[in-house]
Design a protein around this motif. Structure first.
Motif, PDB file in Angstrom:
ATOM      1  N   LEU A  52     -80.069  43.632  15.398  1.00 55.43           N
ATOM      2  CA  LEU A  52     -81.204  44.487  15.717  1.00 55.43           C
ATOM      3  C   LEU A  52     -80.664  45.843  16.151  1.00 55.43           C
ATOM      4  O   LEU A  52     -79.767  45.912  16.991  1.00 55.43           O
ATOM      5  CB  LEU A  52     -82.028  43.888  16.854  1.00 55.43           C
ATOM      6  CG  LEU A  52     -82.667  42.517  16.577  1.00 55.43           C
ATOM      7  CD1 LEU A  52     -83.218  41.929  17.866  1.00 55.43           C
ATOM      8  CD2 LEU A  52     -83.753  42.623  15.521  1.00 55.43           C
ATOM      9  N   ILE A  85     -88.726  34.191  14.246  1.00 55.62           N
ATOM     10  CA  ILE A  85     -87.316  33.819  14.359  1.00 55.62           C
ATOM     11  C   ILE A  85     -87.177  32.401  14.901  1.00 55.62           C
ATOM     12  O   ILE A  85     -88.139  31.792  15.358  1.00 55.62           O
ATOM     13  CB  ILE A  85     -86.536  34.811  15.251  1.00 55.62           C
ATOM     14  CG1 ILE A  85     -87.088  34.806  16.692  1.00 55.62           C
ATOM     15  CG2 ILE A  85     -86.591  36.221  14.658  1.00 55.62           C
ATOM     16  CD1 ILE A  85     -86.293  35.678  17.663  1.00 55.62           C
ATOM     17  N   ASP A 134     -84.154  32.278  11.587  1.00 56.76           N
ATOM     18  CA  ASP A 134     -83.662  33.654  11.622  1.00 56.76           C
ATOM     19  C   ASP A 134     -83.033  33.877  12.992  1.00 56.76           C
ATOM     20  O   ASP A 134     -83.687  33.664  14.016  1.00 56.76           O
ATOM     21  CB  ASP A 134     -84.819  34.623  11.379  1.00 56.76           C
ATOM     22  CG  ASP A 134     -84.382  36.081  11.302  1.00 56.76           C
ATOM     23  OD1 ASP A 134     -83.208  36.382  11.577  1.00 56.76           O
ATOM     24  OD2 ASP A 134     -85.230  36.939  10.966  1.00 56.76           O
ATOM     25  N   GLN A 151     -86.176  39.972   6.366  1.00 58.56           N
ATOM     26  CA  GLN A 151     -85.503  38.699   6.086  1.00 58.56           C
ATOM     27  C   GLN A 151     -85.187  38.699   4.598  1.00 58.56           C
ATOM     28  O   GLN A 151     -86.043  38.419   3.766  1.00 58.56           O
ATOM     29  CB  GLN A 151     -86.416  37.548   6.507  1.00 58.56           C
ATOM     30  CG  GLN A 151     -86.683  37.565   8.003  1.00 58.56           C
ATOM     31  CD  GLN A 151     -87.749  36.578   8.442  1.00 58.56           C
ATOM     32  OE1 GLN A 151     -88.661  36.249   7.685  1.00 58.56           O
ATOM     33  NE2 GLN A 151     -87.650  36.107   9.679  1.00 58.56           N
ATOM     34  N   ARG A 184     -88.393  43.658  10.982  1.00 61.55           N
ATOM     35  CA  ARG A 184     -87.467  42.578  10.664  1.00 61.55           C
ATOM     36  C   ARG A 184     -87.572  42.321   9.175  1.00 61.55           C
ATOM     37  O   ARG A 184     -88.639  41.994   8.661  1.00 61.55           O
ATOM     38  CB  ARG A 184     -87.783  41.298  11.440  1.00 61.55           C
ATOM     39  CG  ARG A 184     -86.701  40.215  11.302  1.00 61.55           C
ATOM     40  CD  ARG A 184     -85.390  40.605  11.939  1.00 61.55           C
ATOM     41  NE  ARG A 184     -84.341  39.595  11.765  1.00 61.55           N
ATOM     42  CZ  ARG A 184     -83.075  39.764  12.136  1.00 61.55           C
ATOM     43  NH1 ARG A 184     -82.687  40.914  12.705  1.00 61.55           N
ATOM     44  NH2 ARG A 184     -82.181  38.806  11.957  1.00 61.55           N
ATOM     45  N   PRO A 192     -81.281  36.736  15.122  1.00 58.29           N
ATOM     46  CA  PRO A 192     -80.835  38.116  15.328  1.00 58.29           C
ATOM     47  C   PRO A 192     -79.660  38.202  16.295  1.00 58.29           C
ATOM     48  O   PRO A 192     -79.357  37.266  17.039  1.00 58.29           O
ATOM     49  CB  PRO A 192     -82.073  38.807  15.912  1.00 58.29           C
ATOM     50  CG  PRO A 192     -83.224  37.894  15.630  1.00 58.29           C
ATOM     51  CD  PRO A 192     -82.632  36.517  15.643  1.00 58.29           C
ATOM     52  N   LYS A 210     -81.939  41.763   8.784  1.00 61.51           N
ATOM     53  CA  LYS A 210     -81.671  42.843   9.734  1.00 61.51           C
ATOM     54  C   LYS A 210     -82.988  43.274  10.352  1.00 61.51           C
ATOM     55  O   LYS A 210     -84.065  43.034   9.786  1.00 61.51           O
ATOM     56  CB  LYS A 210     -81.023  44.032   9.019  1.00 61.51           C
ATOM     57  CG  LYS A 210     -80.179  44.918   9.911  1.00 61.51           C
ATOM     58  CD  LYS A 210     -78.839  44.297  10.276  1.00 61.51           C
ATOM     59  CE  LYS A 210     -77.989  45.261  11.107  1.00 61.51           C
ATOM     60  NZ  LYS A 210     -76.661  44.710  11.396  1.00 61.51           N
ATOM     61  N   GLY A 211     -82.921  43.917  11.504  1.00 62.24           N
ATOM     62  CA  GLY A 211     -84.135  44.371  12.156  1.00 62.24           C
ATOM     63  C   GLY A 211     -83.859  45.480  13.135  1.00 62.24           C
ATOM     64  O   GLY A 211     -82.734  45.963  13.265  1.00 62.24           O
ATOM     65  N   LEU A 229     -91.730  39.644  17.770  1.00 59.90           N
ATOM     66  CA  LEU A 229     -90.639  39.117  16.946  1.00 59.90           C
ATOM     67  C   LEU A 229     -90.503  37.603  17.068  1.00 59.90           C
ATOM     68  O   LEU A 229     -90.097  36.927  16.108  1.00 59.90           O
ATOM     69  CB  LEU A 229     -89.314  39.795  17.337  1.00 59.90           C
ATOM     70  CG  LEU A 229     -88.100  39.418  16.472  1.00 59.90           C
ATOM     71  CD1 LEU A 229     -88.272  39.934  15.050  1.00 59.90           C
ATOM     72  CD2 LEU A 229     -86.823  39.962  17.087  1.00 59.90           C
TER      73      LEU A 229
END
Length: 448
Positions: free
Chosen positions: A96, A159, A164, A84, A82, A166, A129-130, A155
């Protein structure tokens, strides 16, 4: 060479050394920095306080192992990521991706692009993005569930709906989002519905989110064509790919009167001179998870090809909706030779620098991915709004919001290009419009 050009070139050379072995990230940064040379010549204050250097360095990068157990009892270890990248405008927002090609450089390129894409939407979301190098192809539903649960076990620490958020990308659809959301709830004892987007409609998802990236790409294309006195009615369109983005780009293009004459997947491509049966394509790819050759077995007038390229077809419009760098310089020249006048990127950076140069030299109207494929993240932000207000909007209202957003993105890109003396250069316009909003926020918030 101007002082601005020299400054940008010096920084880019340093970036190459600090980020060795990450060609996709280098490519994404080079495109933006090339546009910023124009900005720095006119507005040199954007070089103050290390702004460019800070913009190109992620705020945080998380890499973690993801152990999971296959159906036969074997233990496998994948790698999770991940990145950021920038939160000046709001919480990190970006998908993701589960695919064996995933590595840190690809996630950084996608996260960097996401900064400007999200900025262009006008919505309060930052860029991130991840993903993982896990390959979901050929895996059972139980294996995918166990992998998603293991992935989210790590994860979830990084988040949150105000930190964050996703979403999905290649290899991550509604099923995977569901497994991850369930594990998030289990770990946090919290039904924080705004922590992921792309959720099921019965538990916090938004209508139009599934269709949004494909629809948005077509809405952007329609605006670009309108700007030059054309429209999609009667146009021949090529759409690469046959995943979520491609399917709904096909659907919307044909709703607006175009004929989609081809689509593809990694096994080959299909020529559909009479248009695409969207319901059959959706059934083959979404329900049966089969190859495009299965579509040909059941469709009238379609032919499957495992040699050559979908870009060899004659058309007016090309919508690359598969993956990065799928259009080479040679492919681009073939598109030009075959009559294509408009290209809009439904995928992230599907055109190589050589392809973009061919398009520019031949006067092709080109919509870059950070503008043309922003519909997905825009509708994800609308899903976040609905979650925050515990509301659920109609399909028609959400689609109207999406359409309006894509019109605004095109207008911002076009007007900014003209403002800087490059009328019709939507790459430069999108890069600068996205950059200025983020840059102004970064300068206002101090050196952090």
């Amino acid at each position: 060479m101007s002082a601005a050009e020299q400054q940008v070139n010096e920084y880019y050379n340093k970036l190459l050394k600090r980020n060795a072995g990450e060609p996709e990230f280098h490519q994404a940064v080079a495109e933006v920095l090339d546009s910023l040379k124009v900005v720095l010549s006119k507005d040199p204050h954007y070089a103050d306080y290390g702004l460019i250097q800070r913009l190109c360095e992620p705020e945080r990068q998380v890499i973690f192992r993801v152990p999971w157990i296959s159906d036969n009892g074997n233990v496998h270890v994948a790698r999770g990521f991940r990145v950021q990248f920038n939160s000046a405008l709001g919480p990190y927002k970006g998908g993701l991706r589960f695919h064996p090609s995933v590595n840190l450089g690809i996630i950084k390129f996608l996260g960097f692009e996401q900064i400007f894409k999200n900025s262009l939407t006008g919505l309060p979301i930052g860029g991130g993005k991840g993903g993982s190098d896990f390959d979901p192809k050929g895996r059972s539903e139980g294996e995918i569930m166990r992998f998603c649960q293991s992935f989210m076990t790590e994860l979830h620490r990084h988040i949150g709906e105000y930190r964050d958020v996703p979403a999905g990308d290649i290899g991550v659809g509604g099923r995977e989002i569901g497994f991850m959301f369930g594990q998030y709830r289990r770990l946090t004892n919290n039904h924080e519905s705004g922590v992921l987007t792309g959720k099921g409609l019965t538990w916090g998802g938004s209508l139009v989110r599934t269709e949004a990236t494909g629809y948005g790409c077509v809405y952007f294309t329609a605006e670009m064509m309108k700007e030059h006195g054309d429209d999609l009615s009667g146009a021949k369109v090529i759409v690469s790919g046959s995943g979520n983005v491609a399917i709904y780009a096909v659907e919307k293009a044909q709703e607006l009167g175009a004929t989609v004459v081809g689509f593809s997947d990694s096994s080959g491509w299909v020529h559909t001179p009479n248009g695409v049966d969207v319901e059959l394509l959706r059934d083959v790819k979404e329900k049966r998870r089969a190859r495009v050759s299965t579509y040909v077995e059941e469709a009238q007038g379609a032919t499957f090809h495992d040699t050559g390229s979908i870009w060899d077809l004659e058309a007016d419009v090309a919508l690359p909706c598969a993956t990065q760098n799928e259009i080479s310089g040679d492919n681009a020249q073939k598109l030009v030779d075959n009559g294509v006048r408009y290209v809009a990127e439904g995928a992230n950076m599907p055109s190589t620098p050589e392809a973009i140069e061919v398009f520019r030299e031949n006067g092709i109207h080109f919509g870059p991915g950070k503008a043309a494929n922003a519909g997905g993240v825009a509708t994800s932000a609308l899903e976040m709004q609905q979650n925050a207000s515990r509301d659920s909007w109609s399909f028609e209202y959400t689609d109207q919001r999406l359409h309006h957003t894509m019109k605004q993105i095109f207008r911002r890109s076009a007007d900014t290009a003209a403002e800087y003396g490059h009328d019709g250069d939507y790459i430069l316009g999108a890069n600068i419009a996205g950059f200025r909003k983020v840059a102004d926020a970064m300068l206002a918030q101090g050196i952090i």
